[in-house]
Design a protein around this motif. Structure first.
Motif, PDB file in Angstrom:
ATOM      1  N   SER A 169     -10.704 -82.823-102.626  1.00 41.65           N
ATOM      2  CA  SER A 169     -10.119 -83.594-101.537  1.00 41.65           C
ATOM      3  C   SER A 169      -9.452 -84.820-102.162  1.00 41.65           C
ATOM      4  O   SER A 169      -9.750 -85.188-103.297  1.00 41.65           O
ATOM      5  CB  SER A 169     -11.205 -84.035-100.547  1.00 41.65           C
ATOM      6  N   GLU A 170      -8.565 -85.453-101.436  1.00 41.20           N
ATOM      7  CA  GLU A 170      -7.878 -86.653-101.930  1.00 41.20           C
ATOM      8  C   GLU A 170      -8.874 -87.726-102.367  1.00 41.20           C
ATOM      9  O   GLU A 170      -8.670 -88.411-103.358  1.00 41.20           O
ATOM     10  CB  GLU A 170      -6.950 -87.222-100.851  1.00 41.20           C
ATOM     11  N   SER A 171      -9.966 -87.876-101.607  1.00 39.73           N
ATOM     12  CA  SER A 171     -10.936 -88.935-101.908  1.00 39.73           C
ATOM     13  C   SER A 171     -11.716 -88.680-103.196  1.00 39.73           C
ATOM     14  O   SER A 171     -12.332 -89.589-103.740  1.00 39.73           O
ATOM     15  CB  SER A 171     -11.909 -89.116-100.741  1.00 39.73           C
ATOM     16  N   GLU A 172     -11.688 -87.462-103.717  1.00 40.63           N
ATOM     17  CA  GLU A 172     -12.398 -87.142-104.950  1.00 40.63           C
ATOM     18  C   GLU A 172     -11.561 -87.402-106.210  1.00 40.63           C
ATOM     19  O   GLU A 172     -12.075 -87.355-107.314  1.00 40.63           O
ATOM     20  CB  GLU A 172     -12.830 -85.671-104.953  1.00 40.63           C
ATOM     21  N   ILE A 173     -10.283 -87.679-106.024  1.00 37.50           N
ATOM     22  CA  ILE A 173      -9.388 -87.915-107.155  1.00 37.50           C
ATOM     23  C   ILE A 173      -9.196 -89.413-107.313  1.00 37.50           C
ATOM     24  O   ILE A 173      -8.743 -90.099-106.396  1.00 37.50           O
ATOM     25  CB  ILE A 173      -8.042 -87.201-106.951  1.00 37.50           C
ATOM     26  N   LEU A 174      -9.558 -89.923-108.479  1.00 37.45           N
ATOM     27  CA  LEU A 174      -9.527 -91.360-108.734  1.00 37.45           C
ATOM     28  C   LEU A 174      -8.239 -91.787-109.418  1.00 37.45           C
ATOM     29  O   LEU A 174      -7.612 -91.016-110.141  1.00 37.45           O
ATOM     30  CB  LEU A 174     -10.710 -91.761-109.611  1.00 37.45           C
ATOM     31  N   SER A 175      -7.900 -93.027-109.214  1.00 34.51           N
ATOM     32  CA  SER A 175      -6.796 -93.652-109.922  1.00 34.51           C
ATOM     33  C   SER A 175      -7.366 -94.894-110.589  1.00 34.51           C
ATOM     34  O   SER A 175      -7.922 -95.762-109.903  1.00 34.51           O
ATOM     35  CB  SER A 175      -5.686 -94.019-108.940  1.00 34.51           C
ATOM     36  N   TYR A 176      -7.279 -94.955-111.906  1.00 25.75           N
ATOM     37  CA  TYR A 176      -7.841 -96.093-112.627  1.00 25.75           C
ATOM     38  C   TYR A 176      -7.107 -96.265-113.949  1.00 25.75           C
ATOM     39  O   TYR A 176      -6.438 -95.362-114.430  1.00 25.75           O
ATOM     40  CB  TYR A 176      -9.347 -95.907-112.863  1.00 25.75           C
ATOM     41  N   GLU A 177      -7.216 -97.453-114.503  1.00 20.51           N
ATOM     42  CA  GLU A 177      -6.601 -97.773-115.785  1.00 20.51           C
ATOM     43  C   GLU A 177      -7.662 -97.771-116.872  1.00 20.51           C
ATOM     44  O   GLU A 177      -8.789 -98.226-116.649  1.00 20.51           O
ATOM     45  CB  GLU A 177      -5.937 -99.151-115.733  1.00 20.51           C
ATOM     46  N   ARG A 178      -7.300 -97.250-118.023  1.00 23.04           N
ATOM     47  CA  ARG A 178      -8.164 -97.317-119.201  1.00 23.04           C
ATOM     48  C   ARG A 178      -7.554 -98.304-120.179  1.00 23.04           C
ATOM     49  O   ARG A 178      -6.319 -98.410-120.270  1.00 23.04           O
ATOM     50  CB  ARG A 178      -8.278 -95.959-119.902  1.00 23.04           C
ATOM     51  N   ALA A 179      -8.356 -98.998-120.926  1.00 20.51           N
ATOM     52  CA  ALA A 179      -7.851 -99.945-121.922  1.00 20.51           C
ATOM     53  C   ALA A 179      -6.938 -99.249-122.915  1.00 20.51           C
ATOM     54  O   ALA A 179      -5.949 -99.818-123.393  1.00 20.51           O
ATOM     55  CB  ALA A 179      -9.010-100.624-122.634  1.00 20.51           C
ATOM     56  N   ILE A 180      -7.216 -97.993-123.218  1.00 19.85           N
ATOM     57  CA  ILE A 180      -6.443 -97.249-124.208  1.00 19.85           C
ATOM     58  C   ILE A 180      -5.090 -96.767-123.690  1.00 19.85           C
ATOM     59  O   ILE A 180      -4.208 -96.396-124.473  1.00 19.85           O
ATOM     60  CB  ILE A 180      -7.270 -96.057-124.746  1.00 19.85           C
ATOM     61  N   ASP A 181      -4.868 -96.794-122.374  1.00 19.07           N
ATOM     62  CA  ASP A 181      -3.640 -96.249-121.795  1.00 19.07           C
ATOM     63  C   ASP A 181      -2.380 -96.881-122.379  1.00 19.07           C
ATOM     64  O   ASP A 181      -1.372 -96.220-122.553  1.00 19.07           O
ATOM     65  CB  ASP A 181      -3.627 -96.390-120.275  1.00 19.07           C
ATOM     66  N   GLU A 182      -2.415 -98.155-122.699  1.00 17.61           N
ATOM     67  CA  GLU A 182      -1.212 -98.800-123.258  1.00 17.61           C
ATOM     68  C   GLU A 182      -0.881 -98.263-124.646  1.00 17.61           C
ATOM     69  O   GLU A 182       0.246 -98.405-125.105  1.00 17.61           O
ATOM     70  CB  GLU A 182      -1.366-100.306-123.287  1.00 17.61           C
ATOM     71  N   TRP A 183      -1.837 -97.631-125.311  1.00 20.61           N
ATOM     72  CA  TRP A 183      -1.613 -97.094-126.645  1.00 20.61           C
ATOM     73  C   TRP A 183      -1.132 -95.647-126.635  1.00 20.61           C
ATOM     74  O   TRP A 183      -0.665 -95.138-127.652  1.00 20.61           O
ATOM     75  CB  TRP A 183      -2.893 -97.184-127.483  1.00 20.61           C
TER      76      TRP A 183
END
Length: 147
Positions: A132-146
């Motif tokens: 379901s939509e509520s089970e999918i998260l959106s978040y940033e990881r510190a490593i994402d910029e790399w």
């Protein structure tokens, strides 16, 4: 960022390969935005594999995918669909390159450890089928910029 659906099939779960497979996806820079251990019902399996309905191997495929728990995943990253398909390797493990998940761990065309969406349309359909939509998260990881 692109999202795709992936699944660790019953043979991968039963053989204790969950962490090895997740490590490969994460090491490649893919982000897990949804994950669950689940038992697929026959009804869900038929929806998931609907495009194979008239193929000879369909009954065996349904029996296998419902035979034990699976790990359903939504993975996110640049070109996630293509990246997952390359990491997974050829559908037939005997033809899959060493270094791919199926080449290293797969046994047969049916017991091939993992599933990955083959197109954007399949990814969207499969993600909606399993999460379901509520089970999918959106978040940033510190490593994402790399990455």
């Amino acid at each position: 960022m692109e999202r795709t659906f992936a699944m660790i099939k019953p043979d991968g779960v039963q053989r204790g390969l969950i962490s090895d497979i997740l490590k490969r996806y994460e090491s490649k820079g893919l982000k897990i935005v949804a994950m669950k251990l689940m038992q697929i019902s026959e009804e869900m399996a038929r929806k998931h594999y609907a495009k194979h309905l008239n193929k000879d191997f369909f009954p065996e495929l349904i029996r296998f995918i419902t035979s034990g728990p699976v790990v359903a995943l939504v993975l996110e990253g640049d070109n996630a669909i293509e990246v997952v398909r390359k990491l997974n390797g050829e559908t037939n493990p005997q033809k899959a390159s060493l270094g791919t998940i199926r080449g290293d761990f797969g046994i047969s065309k049916t017991k091939n450890i993992v599933h990955g969406s083959d197109s954007k349309e399949s990814a969207e359909r499969e993600i909606q089928l399993f999460f379901s939509e509520s089970e999918i998260l959106s978040y940033e990881r510190a490593i994402d910029e790399w990455l």
